[in-house]
Design a protein around this motif. Structure first.
Motif, PDB file in Angstrom:
ATOM      1  N   MET A   1       0.046  -5.613   4.431  1.00  0.00           N
ATOM      2  CA  MET A   1       0.101  -6.561   3.313  1.00  0.00           C
ATOM      3  C   MET A   1      -1.284  -6.796   2.718  1.00  0.00           C
ATOM      4  SD  MET A   1       2.808  -9.379   4.795  1.00  0.00           S
ATOM      5  CE  MET A   1       2.871 -10.383   3.315  1.00  0.00           C
ATOM      6  N   ALA A   2      -2.287  -6.903   3.571  1.00  0.00           N
ATOM      7  CA  ALA A   2      -3.658  -7.082   3.087  1.00  0.00           C
ATOM      8  C   ALA A   2      -4.108  -5.850   2.315  1.00  0.00           C
ATOM      9  CB  ALA A   2      -4.594  -7.356   4.260  1.00  0.00           C
ATOM     10  N   GLN A   3      -3.741  -4.670   2.798  1.00  0.00           N
ATOM     11  CA  GLN A   3      -4.054  -3.431   2.086  1.00  0.00           C
ATOM     12  C   GLN A   3      -3.392  -3.420   0.708  1.00  0.00           C
ATOM     13  OE1 GLN A   3      -2.195   0.132   3.663  1.00  0.00           O
ATOM     14  NE2 GLN A   3      -4.083   1.310   3.406  1.00  0.00           N
ATOM     15  N   GLN A   4      -2.181  -3.962   0.626  1.00  0.00           N
ATOM     16  CA  GLN A   4      -1.436  -3.994  -0.634  1.00  0.00           C
ATOM     17  C   GLN A   4      -2.148  -4.845  -1.688  1.00  0.00           C
ATOM     18  OE1 GLN A   4       1.221  -2.205  -1.111  1.00  0.00           O
ATOM     19  NE2 GLN A   4       1.993  -2.972  -3.068  1.00  0.00           N
ATOM     20  N   VAL A   5      -2.849  -5.879  -1.254  1.00  0.00           N
ATOM     21  CA  VAL A   5      -3.596  -6.725  -2.188  1.00  0.00           C
ATOM     22  C   VAL A   5      -4.606  -5.895  -2.975  1.00  0.00           C
ATOM     23  CG1 VAL A   5      -5.273  -8.623  -2.324  1.00  0.00           C
ATOM     24  CG2 VAL A   5      -3.258  -8.838  -0.850  1.00  0.00           C
ATOM     25  N   PHE A   6      -5.139  -4.847  -2.358  1.00  0.00           N
ATOM     26  CA  PHE A   6      -6.136  -3.993  -2.996  1.00  0.00           C
ATOM     27  C   PHE A   6      -5.525  -2.985  -3.962  1.00  0.00           C
ATOM     28  CE2 PHE A   6      -8.511  -5.698   0.466  1.00  0.00           C
ATOM     29  CZ  PHE A   6      -9.862  -5.508   0.209  1.00  0.00           C
ATOM     30  N   GLY A   7      -4.184  -2.857  -3.954  1.00  0.00           N
ATOM     31  CA  GLY A   7      -3.569  -1.832  -4.783  1.00  0.00           C
ATOM     32  C   GLY A   7      -4.073  -0.457  -4.374  1.00  0.00           C
ATOM     33  N   GLY A   8      -4.362   0.404  -5.372  1.00  0.00           N
ATOM     34  CA  GLY A   8      -4.851   1.748  -5.084  1.00  0.00           C
ATOM     35  C   GLY A   8      -6.164   1.753  -4.350  1.00  0.00           C
ATOM     36  N   HIS A   9      -6.976   0.712  -4.537  1.00  0.00           N
ATOM     37  CA  HIS A   9      -8.260   0.643  -3.847  1.00  0.00           C
ATOM     38  C   HIS A   9      -8.090   0.408  -2.344  1.00  0.00           C
ATOM     39  CE1 HIS A   9     -10.804   0.834  -7.403  1.00  0.00           C
ATOM     40  NE2 HIS A   9      -9.911   0.069  -8.013  1.00  0.00           N
ATOM     41  N   GLY A  10      -6.904  -0.042  -1.931  1.00  0.00           N
ATOM     42  CA  GLY A  10      -6.643  -0.188  -0.513  1.00  0.00           C
ATOM     43  C   GLY A  10      -6.254   1.115   0.147  1.00  0.00           C
ATOM     44  N   TYR A  11      -5.764   2.069  -0.673  1.00  0.00           N
ATOM     45  CA  TYR A  11      -5.302   3.348  -0.131  1.00  0.00           C
ATOM     46  C   TYR A  11      -6.440   4.338   0.043  1.00  0.00           C
ATOM     47  CZ  TYR A  11      -2.059   7.187   0.714  1.00  0.00           C
ATOM     48  OH  TYR A  11      -1.377   8.229   1.282  1.00  0.00           O
ATOM     49  N   VAL A  12      -7.464   4.224  -0.779  1.00  0.00           N
ATOM     50  CA  VAL A  12      -8.637   5.081  -0.606  1.00  0.00           C
ATOM     51  C   VAL A  12      -9.557   4.440   0.428  1.00  0.00           C
ATOM     52  CG1 VAL A  12      -8.464   6.019  -2.934  1.00  0.00           C
ATOM     53  CG2 VAL A  12      -9.863   3.993  -2.531  1.00  0.00           C
ATOM     54  N   GLU A  13     -10.508   5.209   0.908  1.00  0.00           N
ATOM     55  CA  GLU A  13     -11.323   4.756   2.033  1.00  0.00           C
ATOM     56  C   GLU A  13     -12.497   3.868   1.648  1.00  0.00           C
ATOM     57  OE1 GLU A  13     -10.685   5.068   5.255  1.00  0.00           O
ATOM     58  OE2 GLU A  13      -8.825   6.079   4.766  1.00  0.00           O
ATOM     59  N   GLU A  14     -12.754   3.714   0.351  1.00  0.00           N
ATOM     60  CA  GLU A  14     -13.941   2.978  -0.096  1.00  0.00           C
ATOM     61  C   GLU A  14     -14.037   1.579   0.491  1.00  0.00           C
ATOM     62  OE1 GLU A  14     -15.848   1.281  -4.299  1.00  0.00           O
ATOM     63  OE2 GLU A  14     -14.004   2.468  -4.300  1.00  0.00           O
ATOM     64  N   HIS A  15     -12.916   0.875   0.562  1.00  0.00           N
ATOM     65  CA  HIS A  15     -12.932  -0.517   1.023  1.00  0.00           C
ATOM     66  C   HIS A  15     -12.590  -0.674   2.502  1.00  0.00           C
ATOM     67  CE1 HIS A  15     -13.574  -2.372  -2.932  1.00  0.00           C
ATOM     68  NE2 HIS A  15     -12.818  -1.403  -3.404  1.00  0.00           N
ATOM     69  N   GLY A  16     -12.249   0.409   3.168  1.00  0.00           N
ATOM     70  CA  GLY A  16     -12.048   0.361   4.615  1.00  0.00           C
ATOM     71  C   GLY A  16     -10.759  -0.301   5.086  1.00  0.00           C
ATOM     72  N   MET A  17      -9.790  -0.515   4.167  1.00  0.00           N
ATOM     73  CA  MET A  17      -8.577  -1.229   4.581  1.00  0.00           C
ATOM     74  C   MET A  17      -7.654  -0.376   5.448  1.00  0.00           C
ATOM     75  SD  MET A  17      -9.036  -4.226   3.634  1.00  0.00           S
ATOM     76  CE  MET A  17      -7.426  -4.934   3.972  1.00  0.00           C
ATOM     77  N   SER A  18      -7.697   0.949   5.258  1.00  0.00           N
ATOM     78  CA  SER A  18      -6.799   1.781   6.064  1.00  0.00           C
ATOM     79  C   SER A  18      -7.141   1.695   7.541  1.00  0.00           C
ATOM     80  CB  SER A  18      -6.850   3.235   5.599  1.00  0.00           C
ATOM     81  OG  SER A  18      -7.987   3.898   6.107  1.00  0.00           O
ATOM     82  N   GLN A  19      -8.405   1.425   7.865  1.00  0.00           N
ATOM     83  CA  GLN A  19      -8.770   1.339   9.282  1.00  0.00           C
ATOM     84  C   GLN A  19      -8.034   0.206   9.975  1.00  0.00           C
ATOM     85  OE1 GLN A  19     -12.950   0.892  10.259  1.00  0.00           O
ATOM     86  NE2 GLN A  19     -12.519   0.805  12.458  1.00  0.00           N
ATOM     87  N   PHE A  20      -7.891  -0.930   9.303  1.00  0.00           N
ATOM     88  CA  PHE A  20      -7.168  -2.044   9.917  1.00  0.00           C
ATOM     89  C   PHE A  20      -5.720  -1.650  10.192  1.00  0.00           C
ATOM     90  CE2 PHE A  20     -10.344  -4.605   7.356  1.00  0.00           C
ATOM     91  CZ  PHE A  20     -11.148  -4.883   8.445  1.00  0.00           C
ATOM     92  N   VAL A  21      -5.107  -0.940   9.239  1.00  0.00           N
ATOM     93  CA  VAL A  21      -3.724  -0.501   9.408  1.00  0.00           C
ATOM     94  C   VAL A  21      -3.626   0.474  10.577  1.00  0.00           C
ATOM     95  CG1 VAL A  21      -1.801   0.723   8.316  1.00  0.00           C
ATOM     96  CG2 VAL A  21      -3.205  -0.858   6.970  1.00  0.00           C
ATOM     97  N   ARG A  22      -4.536   1.452  10.596  1.00  0.00           N
ATOM     98  CA  ARG A  22      -4.473   2.476  11.651  1.00  0.00           C
ATOM     99  C   ARG A  22      -4.804   1.902  13.020  1.00  0.00           C
ATOM    100  NH1 ARG A  22      -8.415   5.486  10.945  1.00  0.00           N
ATOM    101  NH2 ARG A  22      -9.342   4.792   8.977  1.00  0.00           N
ATOM    102  N   ASP A  23      -5.790   1.018  13.082  1.00  0.00           N
ATOM    103  CA  ASP A  23      -6.149   0.419  14.370  1.00  0.00           C
ATOM    104  C   ASP A  23      -5.055  -0.510  14.879  1.00  0.00           C
ATOM    105  OD1 ASP A  23      -8.508   1.812  14.238  1.00  0.00           O
ATOM    106  OD2 ASP A  23      -9.808   0.068  13.994  1.00  0.00           O
ATOM    107  N   ALA A  24      -4.462  -1.283  13.968  1.00  0.00           N
ATOM    108  CA  ALA A  24      -3.443  -2.255  14.386  1.00  0.00           C
ATOM    109  C   ALA A  24      -2.186  -1.577  14.923  1.00  0.00           C
ATOM    110  CB  ALA A  24      -3.073  -3.163  13.214  1.00  0.00           C
ATOM    111  N   ARG A  25      -1.925  -0.347  14.491  1.00  0.00           N
ATOM    112  CA  ARG A  25      -0.660   0.312  14.844  1.00  0.00           C
ATOM    113  C   ARG A  25      -0.504   0.529  16.343  1.00  0.00           C
ATOM    114  NH1 ARG A  25       3.569   1.098  15.878  1.00  0.00           N
ATOM    115  NH2 ARG A  25       5.162   2.487  15.001  1.00  0.00           N
ATOM    116  N   ILE A  26      -1.591   0.816  17.051  1.00  0.00           N
ATOM    117  CA  ILE A  26      -1.493   1.117  18.477  1.00  0.00           C
ATOM    118  C   ILE A  26      -1.051  -0.099  19.288  1.00  0.00           C
ATOM    119  CG2 ILE A  26      -3.946   0.626  18.894  1.00  0.00           C
ATOM    120  CD1 ILE A  26      -1.633   3.171  20.706  1.00  0.00           C
TER     121      ILE A  26
END
Length: 598
Positions: free
Chosen positions: A411-436
């Protein structure tokens, strides 16, 4: 890139105002950690998290760990220095007995600080986290000689620890494990086999790694009744505590995985490695659960911590990103567009995450306090009640807060829109780390089955009945308080749904076990919502009382607390009805489809 600010103020509000932490100074360790001391500890922990751990979070994700040709593992740049500062500060032994080099402070304080450090850098904090689980198992099941030999160096962080449970063919069903232990004729055992998914299995942060390994002694009974637990050091240690030769244990590979790249998740090979029995022969399952229960609370905290870190990044972005105009009219007429935080759907994301984060923090700290009472109180009745709470809430905290931690990172990544999907803002790391966190230390479906199959009927349902009573009494105590009505009415409805679901299970699960299995996941989340709702009721009541007493200095903080609590009750608590509906539908349709139709 994301920054992080430790929520010290909110932690202190929960500890001091809501939970009455200072009222427990009769318990060992609490007198040494008065509220003033705790505040100082949290402030120092916040500095470590914000200034040392967090800047390395992105580094760990980008670089990952490297297995070298000789089987050694190099951790990401800066991890060794950060780990050294963590150990030198005494953080690893914060809640460990002083006789082994720890500070003997409450587990509650340890939990509060751990949130900050995990939010800042989950992968790095897994190294000491695994060590703390191993320390707990040795404390509970080791002989005096074993404690003296292994614990001091582990508590100071010079040696680290691991948990070696999983095998390629054997995850949750430990009865299938094939790792063997043969007596060596010298009081030890020769351990042979392969373990996978071993977090912190090999690295360069400590001079020795103390592996706790599940194995089956030759001739032991089949299944879980024949499992034993062994201490297997990476480097042998003599009677004087000096390091000797390398043991026959090695890292065969580092798993290529979705997230937590800064932690070395290893395939571990044991080739007649020397090990020492920990606890009783064939008593490994009992000893393992000492580690697992400690770890499950820690993993629940990880899920919560990832949600908090992602939320903070999303709030910062929502305040700065200009897009469109507010539906009710421009809020920043001097600019070309309004910040996206004015839009209701952005608010929906942020408020939902915030409501779970603040409620989850309170639930974690409440349960940590119960853990201290269960282990330290000399009042038998109080000790029993706290132990019941701890058993009941462990699968709820692990399952619900890790599910939601991942959801909220998305949901936090979604706030960024497309900028959350690219690596510039680092949001994907939270998604990937949280998954485990939803998977390890017992996948969340297992947590749900544990709750429904073991924890509910335990001691004739004593724990769950006590929880029902506690929630019901809170609602009744504030029923005539108009300011509390929006919360107590919603909480009472949630409690009614939870009690109805419990009754349905009693009437339909015994004769048809699939009904319990089909209902368990929804039941876990239903109980989680009610537990979080109780926390919100208590926090809002506390905030209202403080405002009535003239808490003007904290007015904005307290008013925000009340608004967030109302949001939880209005927008989240109604989900209990959906969980009840799914539970009551039974398992017939779920189980009817033939396997070959999938």
């Amino acid at each position: 890139m994301p920054t992080y600010r430790a929520p010290v103020r909110d932690t202190l509000f929960v500890l001091n105002d809501v939970l009455g932490y200072g009222n427990h100074d009769n318990l060992p360790g609490f007198a040494d950690a008065s509220p003033d001391v705790v505040e100082a500890i949290l402030a120092e922990g916040a500095k470590l998290a914000e200034n040392i751990m967090q800047p390395l979070n992105r580094v760990g994700d980008m670089e990952g760990c490297v297995r070298n040709d000789d089987g050694s593992v190099t951790t990401p740049k800066g991890f060794d220095d950060a780990y050294r500062q963590y150990c030198e500060g005494g953080w690893l032994g914060l809640a460990t007995p002083a006789e082994f080099g720890g500070q003997g402070l409450p587990y509650t304080v340890h939990s509060a600080v751990s949130e900050y450090l995990v939010s800042a850098n989950m992968a790095l904090m897994m190294y000491p986290g695994l060590t703390q689980g191993a320390v707990a198992a040795i404390l509970a099941h080791g002989s005096d000689e074993q404690k003296k030999k292994w614990l001091p160096k582990m508590v100071e962080g010079t040696w680290t620890g691991t948990m070696n449970l999983t095998e390629p063919h054997c995850g949750t069903d430990l009865g299938l494990l094939t790792t063997k232990a043969a007596p060596d004729g010298k009081g030890g055992y020769r351990i042979s086999g392969q373990k996978i998914f071993i977090s912190a299995g090999e690295h360069d942060l400590s001079e020795n790694i103390i592996h706790l390994v599940l194995a089956r002694i030759e001739g032991a009974p089949a299944g879980v009744k024949g499992i034993s637990l062994f201490v297997v050091p990476k480097v042998m240690v003599d009677d004087e505590g000096e390091l000797g030769e390398r043991n026959a244990v090695s890292c065969g590979a580092i798993e290529e995985k979705m997230g937590i790249h800064g932690n070395a998740t290893c395939v571990m090979n044991y080739d007649e490695a020397t090990g020492y029995l920990l606890g009783e022969e064939n008593g490994g399952l009992k000893a393992m659960f000492t580690m697992m229960n400690e770890a499950r609370l820690g993993v629940g905290l990880q899920g919560h911590a990832m949600g908090e870190a992602a939320y903070q990044a999303a709030v910062d972005y929502a305040r700065e990103r200009l897009q469109g105009r507010a539906l009710s009219g421009p809020k920043a007429p001097d600019k070309k567009a309004d910040p996206i935080i004015v839009h209701p759907d952005i608010r929906r994301n942020l408020m939902t995450i915030r409501a779970f984060n603040e409620g989850g923090r309170a639930l974690i700290l409440w349960t940590a306090l119960k853990s201290d009472i269960a282990h330290l109180s000399d009042d038998a009745k109080e000790k029993e009640a706290a132990s019941d709470h701890l058993a009941l809430m462990t699968p709820v905290i692990k399952g619900v807060l890790t599910d939601k931690g991942f959801d909220h990172a998305v949901m936090a990544q979604q706030v960024f829109g497309g900028h959350g999907y690219v690596e510039e803002h680092g949001m994907s790391q939270f998604v990937r780390d949280a998954r485990i966190a939803m998977i390890y230390e017992g996948a969340n479906g297992i947590q749900a089955l544990d709750l429904v199959g073991r924890k509910l009927p335990q001691n004739g349902g004593r724990a769950v009945q006590a929880f029902f009573k506690e929630v019901g009494e809170f609602c009744e105590a504030h029923r005539s308080d108009e300011a509390m009505a929006p919360l107590t009415k919603a909480l009472k409805k949630g409690l009614n749904d939870l009690q109805a679901a419990s009754l349905w299970l009693m009437q339909n699960a015994l004769q048809k076990p699939d009904n319990a299995g089909a209902a368990s996941y929804d039941y876990m989340h239903l109980m989680g919502l009610v537990a979080l709702g109780l926390m919100w009721g208590r926090m809002v009541k506390t905030a209202q009382d403080r405002l009535a007493e003239g808490g003007d200095a904290d007015k904005a903080f307290l008013e925000a607390k009340i608004m967030t609590g109302r949001y939880f009750m209005e927008r989240v608590m109604p989900e209990t009805a959906a969980h009840l509906a799914r539970i009551s539908s039974g398992s017939d349709t779920m189980m009817a489809m033939p396997e070959d139709a999938f």
